[in-house]
Design an enzyme around this catalytic site. Structure first.
Site, mmCIF file in Angstrom:
data_model
loop_
_atom_site.group_PDB
_atom_site.id
_atom_site.type_symbol
_atom_site.label_atom_id
_atom_site.label_comp_id
_atom_site.label_asym_id
_atom_site.label_seq_id
_atom_site.Cartn_x
_atom_site.Cartn_y
_atom_site.Cartn_z
ATOM 1 C CB SER A 135 -0.959 -0.045 1.196
ATOM 2 O OG SER A 135 -2.009 0.861 1.035
ATOM 3 C CG HIS A 176 -5.562 -2.689 0.528
ATOM 4 N ND1 HIS A 176 -4.834 -2.282 -0.575
ATOM 5 C CD2 HIS A 176 -5.062 -1.996 1.584
ATOM 6 C CE1 HIS A 176 -3.937 -1.393 -0.205
ATOM 7 N NE2 HIS A 176 -4.047 -1.202 1.094
ATOM 8 C CG ASP A 178 -6.745 -3.220 -3.089
ATOM 9 O OD1 ASP A 178 -7.368 -2.367 -2.419
ATOM 10 O OD2 ASP A 178 -5.523 -3.414 -2.974
#
Length: 276
Positions: free
Chosen positions: A97, A256, A227
């Protein structure tokens, strides 16, 4: 506990486990988490004989609760300082991320010989926010909503994210792990609200396009097609076209936070890439 102190006096916490002569793997966590988010991967790769390192980004976890420097240039500079302090050579850098953005920003600036390979997992590059140049991005209002929710009730916001879209626990039939939700909340609440507030701009508005183009090591890009935090169409699918030596792996139905929910699959693919 182990810390380095940066030029501006910030203390960066890190873990450094395994043989110092082994190839290092450096893990970069997402917002607003900490090095603890990599517990599963740290244990797995330690068991494979690697040297495993993870740090708490400034303002996160056990590092200083900074009110300045909470942007990508300083994050990358902190990693440069960490790599120098630990004398890391031929390292694999893995980022999830926001940590994937940090990896791209760092690798593009790293000293020659420091980096062997890089991995971006559910990562924010090239750029998240919508603009004329990035019409597929998320509107600025989405991130303004993050900021207002953070200020209004951070503790509740940090329950809603993991209990909902982060791990796909909001999907029909999802098996919710309260421990995973609690651990996300715990990590988030360890950090400083000012740094977390600033970091929303860092992960959503930083343009990593040139960083991706400069990455001259093999890059593995891993992304779940479900995601809900960093939609795949405006991230991994674009990043894969920008790196010189990239491999894209798309995971059907994965969320995610797939490095937690599907750790066995992700770890096996990471190991294959590292060894390959």
């Amino acid at each position: 506990m182990s810390f380095i102190t940066t030029k501006d006096g910030t203390q960066i916490f890190y873990k450094d486990w395994g043989p110092k002569t082994a190839q290092p793997i450096v893990f970069h966590h997402g917002w607003p988490l900490s090095a603890d988010d990599w517990d599963n991967q740290m244990m797995f790769f330690l068991g494979q004989g690697y040297r495993v390192i993870a740090h708490d980004r400034r303002g996160h976890g056990r590092s200083s609760q900074t009110d300045t420097g909470n942007e990508m240039d300083t994050y990358a500079a902190d990693v440069i300082a960490l790599a120098a302090a630990l004398d890391l050579k031929n390292a694999i850098h893995i980022g999830h991320s926001t940590g994937g953005g940090e990896v791209a920003h760092y690798v593009a600036r790293a000293e020659k010989g420091r980096v062997a390979k890089a991995v971006l997992i559910g990562a924010v590059p090239p750029i998240m926010v919508k603009s004329d140049k990035n019409p597929g991005g998320l509107p600025l209002e989405v991130f303004d909503g993050f900021r207002s929710s953070l200020v209004a009730n951070r503790a509740q916001f940090y329950r809603d994210i993991p209990a909902g879209p982060f791990y796909g626990f909001n999907r029909p039939g999802a098996k919710v792990s309260e421990g995973v939700v609690d651990n996300w909340w715990r990590q988030g609440m360890m950090g400083g609200i000012k740094a977390h507030y600033d970091c929303i701009k860092a992960f959503s508005e930083t343009d990593f396009t040139e960083d991706l183009k400069k990455m001259d090591v093999p890059v593995l890009i891993m992304h779940g097609d479900d995601d809900q935090i960093v939609p795949i169409a405006d991230s991994a699918l674009l990043s894969a076209k920008l790196v010189k030596n990239g491999t894209l792996k798309v995971y059907k139905g994965f969320p995610h936070g797939m490095a937690t929910t599907h750790a066995d699959t992700i770890n096996a693919d990471l190991l294959a890439f590292i060894k390959g």
